[in-house]
Every structure is written in C-alpha cells, then in structure tokens.
Motif scaffolding. Sequence first.
Motif, short mmCIF file in Angstrom:
data_model
loop_
_atom_site.label_atom_id
_atom_site.label_comp_id
_atom_site.label_asym_id
_atom_site.label_seq_id
_atom_site.Cartn_x
_atom_site.Cartn_y
_atom_site.Cartn_z
N VAL A 119 0.81 -1.06 0.02
CA VAL A 119 -0.19 0.07 0.05
C VAL A 119 0.86 1.21 -0.04
O VAL A 119 1.98 1.44 0.55
CB VAL A 119 -0.89 0.16 1.30
CG1 VAL A 119 -2.00 -1.04 0.89
CG2 VAL A 119 -0.13 -0.19 2.66
N ASP A 120 0.24 2.42 -0.45
CA ASP A 120 0.74 3.57 -0.31
C ASP A 120 0.18 4.37 0.88
O ASP A 120 -1.19 4.29 1.05
CB ASP A 120 0.48 4.58 -1.51
CG ASP A 120 1.16 4.12 -2.58
OD1 ASP A 120 2.52 4.21 -2.80
OD2 ASP A 120 0.65 3.48 -3.77
N ILE A 121 0.59 4.77 1.80
CA ILE A 121 0.05 5.07 3.18
C ILE A 121 0.00 6.58 3.28
O ILE A 121 1.06 7.38 2.88
CB ILE A 121 0.87 4.64 4.32
CG1 ILE A 121 0.82 3.11 4.29
CG2 ILE A 121 0.41 5.25 5.68
CD1 ILE A 121 1.58 2.62 5.57
N VAL A 122 -1.05 7.00 3.63
CA VAL A 122 -1.29 8.80 3.82
C VAL A 122 -1.79 8.82 5.30
O VAL A 122 -2.74 8.06 5.65
CB VAL A 122 -2.37 9.26 2.84
CG1 VAL A 122 -2.52 10.80 3.05
CG2 VAL A 122 -1.88 8.94 1.30
N ALA A 123 -1.11 9.58 6.28
CA ALA A 123 -1.42 9.56 7.60
C ALA A 123 -1.20 10.86 8.17
O ALA A 123 -0.67 11.88 7.91
CB ALA A 123 -0.35 8.85 8.34
N SER A 124 -2.14 11.10 9.18
CA SER A 124 -2.37 12.29 9.91
C SER A 124 -2.24 11.91 11.29
O SER A 124 -2.64 11.07 11.83
CB SER A 124 -3.71 12.84 9.80
OG SER A 124 -4.02 13.99 10.56
N ASP A 125 -1.63 13.26 12.13
CA ASP A 125 -1.53 13.02 13.67
C ASP A 125 -0.96 11.72 14.33
O ASP A 125 -0.11 11.14 13.75
CB ASP A 125 -3.07 13.31 14.05
CG ASP A 125 -3.21 13.73 15.43
OD1 ASP A 125 -2.14 14.42 16.13
OD2 ASP A 125 -4.06 13.19 15.99
N SER A 126 -1.79 11.05 15.00
CA SER A 126 -1.49 9.97 15.79
C SER A 126 -1.45 8.82 14.46
O SER A 126 -0.76 7.63 14.91
CB SER A 126 -2.69 9.50 17.09
OG SER A 126 -3.60 9.61 16.57
#
Length: 314
Positions: free
Chosen positions: A126-133
């Motif tokens: 997967v390509d991961i896109v993440a925010s904050d925690s």
Amino acid sequence: MKRRDFLSLAGAALAASAVPPLSIAAAATEAARFRAARRFAELPFGRIAYAERGAGLKAALFLHGAPLNSFQWRGALDRLSSHRRCIAPDFMGLGYSEIPAGQSLAASAQADMLAALLDKLGAGTVDIVASDSGGAVAQLFLLRYPQRVNSLMLTNCDIEPHSPPAEIAPVLEMARNGTLADDTAKWLTDKALARSTFGAAVFHNPAQLTDEIIEYYAAPLVSSPLRRAQYHAFHNALSPNPLAGIESQLRRSSVPVKMVWGASDTIFTLADARYLDQLFPGSQGIRAIPEGKLFFQEEFPDIIAEEARKLWKV
C-alpha cells in the motif's frame, strides 16, 4: 493556539464566524453518504469500520488522527479513487470500529490490526497517507511490515522526539482522570462550543465543522460506557512514547516519503517536518501549507490529492 486549549479557548467564535460555513444540506448529504457506504471487517481485533473507494491491484491506506475517524479523508478518497483502491479504516477506540473490552489500543496493536485488515481485504502493498497519531502508527507499520509499504505521505504527526507532544498534556490528563469523554460529549449539545474550541484550534476554518460533521465525529466516542472507556484508553496508550527507539531503524528505510505540512499548526510544527525530511533517506521533501493547522487534510483535499499523485507518479 495549542491543542491543550481546545476545550477552553476564548474569543475563537469570531474566527468561526469570519468564513461562511458549508451549506447544512450539503454537509448532511456528505455525512449521510459516507455513513451509508461504511463497511465492516471482522478481525481478531474486533469489528473494524472502514471506507473504501476505487478498485484495482494498487491500494492506498489512509490513517486518520484523534479524535477523528476515516471521515477525515472523504475528500481525498473521492479525488484519488481513480488511481488507487483507497482504504480508510477507523482506528480501534475511535470512530465506528467495535472493539472488545481488553483489546490493546496501543499504536503497535493498531499497526498489527492494519496488517490483518489488509489481509482480510486482499490488499498486499500500500501507499500510506497519515495524519496526527495515525502518522505514529504509519511509522510503526513501516518498520513492522516494510515489504507492504510502497510509499509514505506524512502530514502533521508524531515524531520520535515529539511523541506524545507536550502540547496535548492536558488532554492526556483528562483521559487519565476519566473526564475527556464528558468534555467531548458537550460538543453534541453545544455545537458552537465545538467550533470555537476544538475547531478553532485545529482547523483553518472552524465554521466548516457543521452540526452534522460534529455529530459524525463525536457521537461514537461517547455512545456507551465501553466506548467512553476506550476513548480514554486510546489516549492513555499514547504515553509513554510509542515511537521510542525507532529513529535508527527509519534511517535505513528506502521507502519514498513526502511531508505535506500545515505550517500554522502549533502542535506539530514545521520543525517536525524538517526532522522527518532529514531522517528518511528517501525523502521527497516538504510541502508547507501556510494556513494549514493540524487537520488541514480535511479542508484542503486537493492538495493531498495533488501531492499523492506526484508521490505515486500517476
């Protein structure tokens, strides 16, 4: 303006009224559509809620922040579903996932849950896109399952030297004392309070938090004694530092990484983005969003989509 003040900010109502809110009808339709499309995966960790858009062999995984849920990524999902099979789960202890009592809600357990979810859905890398925690979980996932990560886009999030950030100490104290859920529940009866405190602290335009959106985020967190306890447990699991000791391992990662950062955030500042830029050998640099605060991803989905396409080379 710091997140520790998100329940006691003064004067922010003026900022909330400075920009006209989204039409109530449009926001209600948006939330209703997202709710109707919600799916669940039965895993050993519990019944995990998730949203899915698009199809194909290439998948992207979107990881939200606290106290939000996968609804945070609705705009990005719509814009990127023609390029990836987009999967956005609700973390254990947040959103609409249904988790049994006693299940660990620590970031490491969240990473293992994601691996199980991807297995269940037949998604490999997967390509991961993440925010904050969610960014902390993304970093742990990268180290635990390096063969499953094609690329990583990190937006305002924890880093090893700044996790949990000191700015949220009052929130963590409320969680330890068992009062955080009570304060969050106030948002459901006083939406203006939610906009002028929490909203003003983490959104450029808190007026975009319509009543419907506030309900979608806050209601599940306080819907039962178990959910209230898990809401507290999620925050309690943020300390001690879940990222302690990972810096040297991340330095050996060859995964392409892009930082897209809200420059007006007072919790995770541009200094944190620069740390990541220097840390990852595969860093593709930083894009700063001048007006962006912690949860700018929800307000500026076009930017998320633009940078994702560049990172994914599509």
